[in-house]
Design a protein around this motif. Structure first.
Motif, PDB file in Angstrom:
ATOM      1  N   ALA A   1     -34.743  33.658 -72.407  1.00  0.00           N
ATOM      2  CA  ALA A   1     -36.182  33.923 -72.432  1.00  0.00           C
ATOM      3  C   ALA A   1     -36.887  33.061 -71.386  1.00  0.00           C
ATOM      4  O   ALA A   1     -36.317  32.114 -70.847  1.00  0.00           O
ATOM      5  CB  ALA A   1     -36.744  33.633 -73.821  1.00  0.00           C
ATOM      6  N   ARG A   2     -38.136  33.388 -71.125  1.00  0.00           N
ATOM      7  CA  ARG A   2     -38.932  32.631 -70.142  1.00  0.00           C
ATOM      8  C   ARG A   2     -38.999  31.146 -70.465  1.00  0.00           C
ATOM      9  O   ARG A   2     -39.057  30.309 -69.582  1.00  0.00           O
ATOM     10  CB  ARG A   2     -40.347  33.193 -70.071  1.00  0.00           C
ATOM     11  N   ASP A   3     -38.964  30.810 -71.749  1.00  0.00           N
ATOM     12  CA  ASP A   3     -39.057  29.399 -72.138  1.00  0.00           C
ATOM     13  C   ASP A   3     -37.712  28.671 -72.073  1.00  0.00           C
ATOM     14  O   ASP A   3     -37.620  27.500 -72.412  1.00  0.00           O
ATOM     15  CB  ASP A   3     -39.657  29.263 -73.539  1.00  0.00           C
ATOM     16  N   GLY A   4     -36.655  29.372 -71.636  1.00  0.00           N
ATOM     17  CA  GLY A   4     -35.344  28.754 -71.500  1.00  0.00           C
ATOM     18  C   GLY A   4     -34.469  28.854 -72.731  1.00  0.00           C
ATOM     19  O   GLY A   4     -33.335  28.369 -72.732  1.00  0.00           O
ATOM     20  N   SER A   5     -34.972  29.479 -73.797  1.00  0.00           N
ATOM     21  CA  SER A   5     -34.152  29.641 -74.997  1.00  0.00           C
ATOM     22  C   SER A   5     -33.132  30.755 -74.784  1.00  0.00           C
ATOM     23  O   SER A   5     -33.389  31.725 -74.079  1.00  0.00           O
ATOM     24  CB  SER A   5     -35.020  29.929 -76.220  1.00  0.00           C
ATOM     25  N   VAL A   6     -31.965  30.586 -75.393  1.00  0.00           N
ATOM     26  CA  VAL A   6     -30.849  31.502 -75.180  1.00  0.00           C
ATOM     27  C   VAL A   6     -30.606  32.333 -76.428  1.00  0.00           C
ATOM     28  O   VAL A   6     -30.484  31.800 -77.533  1.00  0.00           O
ATOM     29  CB  VAL A   6     -29.567  30.714 -74.818  1.00  0.00           C
ATOM     30  N   GLN A   7     -30.541  33.636 -76.243  1.00  0.00           N
ATOM     31  CA  GLN A   7     -30.163  34.558 -77.310  1.00  0.00           C
ATOM     32  C   GLN A   7     -28.816  35.154 -76.930  1.00  0.00           C
ATOM     33  O   GLN A   7     -28.695  35.821 -75.902  1.00  0.00           O
ATOM     34  CB  GLN A   7     -31.183  35.687 -77.488  1.00  0.00           C
ATOM     35  N   ALA A   8     -27.813  34.886 -77.765  1.00  0.00           N
ATOM     36  CA  ALA A   8     -26.463  35.364 -77.494  1.00  0.00           C
ATOM     37  C   ALA A   8     -25.746  35.643 -78.797  1.00  0.00           C
ATOM     38  O   ALA A   8     -24.897  34.871 -79.240  1.00  0.00           O
ATOM     39  CB  ALA A   8     -25.706  34.334 -76.663  1.00  0.00           C
ATOM     40  N   PRO A   9     -26.096  36.752 -79.461  1.00  0.00           N
ATOM     41  CA  PRO A   9     -25.446  37.087 -80.728  1.00  0.00           C
ATOM     42  C   PRO A   9     -23.921  37.094 -80.567  1.00  0.00           C
ATOM     43  O   PRO A   9     -23.403  37.505 -79.538  1.00  0.00           O
ATOM     44  CB  PRO A   9     -25.966  38.484 -81.048  1.00  0.00           C
ATOM     45  N   ASN A  10     -23.229  36.586 -81.554  1.00  0.00           N
ATOM     46  CA  ASN A  10     -21.764  36.511 -81.584  1.00  0.00           C
ATOM     47  C   ASN A  10     -21.192  35.422 -80.670  1.00  0.00           C
ATOM     48  O   ASN A  10     -19.983  35.366 -80.472  1.00  0.00           O
ATOM     49  CB  ASN A  10     -21.113  37.851 -81.233  1.00  0.00           C
ATOM     50  N   LEU A  11     -22.036  34.577 -80.103  1.00  0.00           N
ATOM     51  CA  LEU A  11     -21.570  33.482 -79.240  1.00  0.00           C
ATOM     52  C   LEU A  11     -22.151  32.179 -79.785  1.00  0.00           C
ATOM     53  O   LEU A  11     -23.180  31.692 -79.332  1.00  0.00           O
ATOM     54  CB  LEU A  11     -22.013  33.711 -77.792  1.00  0.00           C
ATOM     55  N   GLU A  12     -21.482  31.623 -80.779  1.00  0.00           N
ATOM     56  CA  GLU A  12     -22.020  30.489 -81.526  1.00  0.00           C
ATOM     57  C   GLU A  12     -22.463  29.320 -80.664  1.00  0.00           C
ATOM     58  O   GLU A  12     -23.481  28.688 -80.934  1.00  0.00           O
ATOM     59  CB  GLU A  12     -20.978  29.978 -82.526  1.00  0.00           C
ATOM     60  N   ASP A  13     -21.706  28.985 -79.631  1.00  0.00           N
ATOM     61  CA  ASP A  13     -22.057  27.796 -78.858  1.00  0.00           C
ATOM     62  C   ASP A  13     -23.151  28.047 -77.827  1.00  0.00           C
ATOM     63  O   ASP A  13     -23.584  27.121 -77.154  1.00  0.00           O
ATOM     64  CB  ASP A  13     -20.825  27.177 -78.199  1.00  0.00           C
ATOM     65  N   CYS A  14     -23.638  29.279 -77.716  1.00  0.00           N
ATOM     66  CA  CYS A  14     -24.743  29.578 -76.801  1.00  0.00           C
ATOM     67  C   CYS A  14     -25.989  30.068 -77.542  1.00  0.00           C
ATOM     68  O   CYS A  14     -27.098  29.728 -77.155  1.00  0.00           O
ATOM     69  CB  CYS A  14     -24.319  30.634 -75.773  1.00  0.00           C
ATOM     70  N   ASP A  15     -25.797  30.857 -78.577  1.00  0.00           N
ATOM     71  CA  ASP A  15     -26.928  31.447 -79.289  1.00  0.00           C
ATOM     72  C   ASP A  15     -27.805  30.363 -79.908  1.00  0.00           C
ATOM     73  O   ASP A  15     -27.325  29.452 -80.576  1.00  0.00           O
ATOM     74  CB  ASP A  15     -26.443  32.393 -80.382  1.00  0.00           C
ATOM     75  N   GLY A  16     -29.105  30.443 -79.631  1.00  0.00           N
ATOM     76  CA  GLY A  16     -30.067  29.517 -80.217  1.00  0.00           C
ATOM     77  C   GLY A  16     -30.189  28.195 -79.480  1.00  0.00           C
ATOM     78  O   GLY A  16     -30.967  27.339 -79.881  1.00  0.00           O
ATOM     79  N   THR A  17     -29.456  28.026 -78.398  1.00  0.00           N
ATOM     80  CA  THR A  17     -29.558  26.792 -77.625  1.00  0.00           C
ATOM     81  C   THR A  17     -30.553  26.994 -76.476  1.00  0.00           C
ATOM     82  O   THR A  17     -31.298  27.965 -76.479  1.00  0.00           O
ATOM     83  CB  THR A  17     -28.163  26.347 -77.112  1.00  0.00           C
ATOM     84  N   THR A  18     -30.559  26.099 -75.528  1.00  0.00           N
ATOM     85  CA  THR A  18     -31.452  26.215 -74.375  1.00  0.00           C
ATOM     86  C   THR A  18     -30.650  26.099 -73.080  1.00  0.00           C
ATOM     87  O   THR A  18     -29.541  25.573 -73.076  1.00  0.00           O
ATOM     88  CB  THR A  18     -32.520  25.112 -74.375  1.00  0.00           C
ATOM     89  N   VAL A  19     -31.248  26.574 -71.999  1.00  0.00           N
ATOM     90  CA  VAL A  19     -30.613  26.440 -70.689  1.00  0.00           C
ATOM     91  C   VAL A  19     -30.408  24.969 -70.359  1.00  0.00           C
ATOM     92  O   VAL A  19     -29.365  24.576 -69.835  1.00  0.00           O
ATOM     93  CB  VAL A  19     -31.442  27.147 -69.592  1.00  0.00           C
ATOM     94  N   ALA A  20     -31.387  24.130 -70.684  1.00  0.00           N
ATOM     95  CA  ALA A  20     -31.264  22.693 -70.401  1.00  0.00           C
ATOM     96  C   ALA A  20     -30.038  22.102 -71.098  1.00  0.00           C
ATOM     97  O   ALA A  20     -29.286  21.329 -70.494  1.00  0.00           O
ATOM     98  CB  ALA A  20     -32.534  21.960 -70.821  1.00  0.00           C
ATOM     99  N   ALA A  21     -29.812  22.467 -72.354  1.00  0.00           N
ATOM    100  CA  ALA A  21     -28.647  21.973 -73.091  1.00  0.00           C
ATOM    101  C   ALA A  21     -27.353  22.498 -72.476  1.00  0.00           C
ATOM    102  O   ALA A  21     -26.371  21.762 -72.357  1.00  0.00           O
ATOM    103  CB  ALA A  21     -28.743  22.377 -74.559  1.00  0.00           C
ATOM    104  N   LEU A  22     -27.346  23.756 -72.069  1.00  0.00           N
ATOM    105  CA  LEU A  22     -26.153  24.321 -71.433  1.00  0.00           C
ATOM    106  C   LEU A  22     -25.883  23.643 -70.089  1.00  0.00           C
ATOM    107  O   LEU A  22     -24.728  23.395 -69.731  1.00  0.00           O
ATOM    108  CB  LEU A  22     -26.298  25.832 -71.248  1.00  0.00           C
ATOM    109  N   ARG A  23     -26.931  23.337 -69.334  1.00  0.00           N
ATOM    110  CA  ARG A  23     -26.740  22.629 -68.058  1.00  0.00           C
ATOM    111  C   ARG A  23     -26.142  21.236 -68.291  1.00  0.00           C
ATOM    112  O   ARG A  23     -25.255  20.806 -67.565  1.00  0.00           O
ATOM    113  CB  ARG A  23     -28.066  22.506 -67.307  1.00  0.00           C
ATOM    114  N   ARG A  24     -26.630  20.532 -69.316  1.00  0.00           N
ATOM    115  CA  ARG A  24     -26.124  19.182 -69.599  1.00  0.00           C
ATOM    116  C   ARG A  24     -24.630  19.187 -69.908  1.00  0.00           C
ATOM    117  O   ARG A  24     -23.929  18.235 -69.596  1.00  0.00           O
ATOM    118  CB  ARG A  24     -26.893  18.545 -70.758  1.00  0.00           C
TER     119      ARG A  24
END
Length: 113
Positions: free
Chosen positions: A81-104
């Motif tokens: 989403a525009r705010d950096g939140s990640v929607q990824a149904p069926n992908l536990e380690d990505c769904d509900g996280t943020t781009v910033a967390a994934l970058r880290r």
């Protein structure tokens, strides 16, 4: 001292290069959205023993979100989403996280970076 046009152009190019080296930037193909996101996944097809899928930026959606697809031609998608939140149904380690967390954690990157 008088600069000739070519000398001035070279001086400006060198200064711009040095400035860009000292200024950290993080921009993907579509602005701040990363070019690549990696998520863990259970094999939805039960054909191959997948552990992780790489999702590549695919499209900018009209609401400003970014759509990601893998090259496996499967139905698993990731949306940022525009705010950096990640929607990824069926992908536990990505769904509900943020781009910033994934970058880290090194799971969201830009090409060339």
């Amino acid at each position: 001292m008088r600069f000739r046009p070519l000398t001035l152009a070279i001086t400006i190019a060198i200064a711009a290069s040095l400035l860009s080296l000292s200024t950290p930037t993080r921009a993907g193909m579509l602005g701040d959205a990363p070019d690549v996101i990696v998520c863990s996944v259970d094999d939805p097809t039960q054909v191959l023993p997948w552990d992780q899928l790489v999702f590549y930026v695919s499209a900018r959606i009209q609401d400003g979100a970014t759509l990601y697809k893998s090259l496996t031609s499967n139905p698993v998608l990731v949306t940022v989403a525009r705010d950096g939140s990640v929607q990824a149904p069926n992908l536990e380690d990505c769904d509900g996280t943020t781009v910033a967390a994934l970058r880290r954690t090194g799971r969201a990157r830009d090409f060339g970076g």
